[in-house]
Scaffold this active site. Sequence first.
Site, PDB file in Angstrom:
ATOM      1  CG  ASP A 165      -2.237   0.635   1.002  1.00 14.16           C
ATOM      2  OD1 ASP A 165      -2.317   1.477   0.096  1.00 14.16           O
ATOM      3  OD2 ASP A 165      -3.202   0.341   1.747  1.00 14.16           O
ATOM      4  CG  ASP A 226      -9.715   1.690  -0.313  1.00 12.24           C
ATOM      5  OD1 ASP A 226      -8.796   1.748  -1.143  1.00 12.24           O
ATOM      6  OD2 ASP A 226      -9.544   1.669   0.916  1.00 12.24           O
TER       7      ASP A 226
END
Length: 423
Positions: A165, A226
């Site tokens: 990430d 997301d």
Amino acid sequence: MKWPESAVGCLFLVVCLCSYNHQVNALDNGLLRQPPMGWLTWQRFRCVTDCKTYPDTCIGEKLIRTQAQLLVDGGYLAAGYQYIIIDDCWLNTTRAPDGSLQPDNQRFPSGIPALADYVHSLGLKFGIYEDYGTETCAGYPGILGHLEQDAKTFASWKVDYLKLDGCNADIKDFDTGYPAMEQALNSTGFPIAYSCSWPAYQEFSKIKPNYTAISQTCNLWRNWADIDDSWDSVYSIAQWFGDNQDRLSPFHGPGHWNDPDMIVIGNFGLSPGQSRAQMALWSIMAAPLILSVDLRTISDWARAIILNKNLIAINQDPLGAMGRRILKLDGNVEVWSKPLENDRVAFVALYPDPYGTPIQVTISLADLGLIRYQDYNFFESFNGDFLGKYHYTDKYSCTINPSGDVHAFYVESAAPTKRFRRH
Ligand code: GLA
């Protein structure tokens, strides 16, 4: 998938050739020649760390072992879902005295190597999450300053897949940082599929991602927001990919995939129609099929959608072409198409409007791009039913339920007669 065998010639040749051209310089570590399929904790289990209050759903080895066993027992591994990946919140809040990463030892009392061994013993592959920055998105130690050490740790744990990430980092560093971690992973000699969030942060900051470099570095990469457990989220992500398909699809193919995020089918937010839609759209996009669902409580209908052999075959087609949104019609109906091997083409017609009544849609074969052959056989994608034979001058009609359902179908030439012979 039971494809009829009479297909010949070449449909959408130009699309295929274009994508092949761009694949020449892409990452080739031999991994993920087809879009990865698996299961990930994040969407369904988030960052639940209180195992006293939530003993069955907190992020820990018990949850991973249970879901891994169900991936096997429920037929998911046999269908191709082979990676089980722990997302954020597995780490201890501090590194070990020697600087190495360590899991939360209350929730992972047996340690990560033992968990990876267990996952491997079931025939699954093991994945884990980290973050390029100083901390993960949930505040656990990131890899900055420890790239080589952490890569060696992952290799020694037999981690098969790393999701890296990009929280708590300087986005300007990503163009060198993500490749540096790829080098560190490669240097271990252990094959680790590399999932990057590099472009997602850049797209959000309106920095133009260098997709050439990204596709030379990562096996897959998150591009955008997301996903959440709602149709709005699924639909808006699909729209973003449709809107940006021209600049994304050239970099998509075997070994290197754009990633619109997880499959949320089987949770709380999607109707059966919307679940069919996510499966059909993600298959047409040749997107990673990474489930995030509680396999203990998934309904039979959701499981059947996730395990649909024909849709999985479309997703996993060896050409690896990223499908495209080719038409927008009345009622906000949109049609997506994806070239498949052996000159077949898969389509999805999506009806997003919420106005109660199913809509009937009529599309000319010419508008579907089906003009190379005299005749085409049409098949429904979910069940393989034969829908009819159509001449290239015909129109095709179908009915689609509202509120985000789809009609999914695939075609092949009905006779070996090309309209336009190539010499
Ligand atoms: C980011 C990622 C998500 C998930 C969380 C974990 O938001 O995009 O997929 O990994 O971090 O904190």
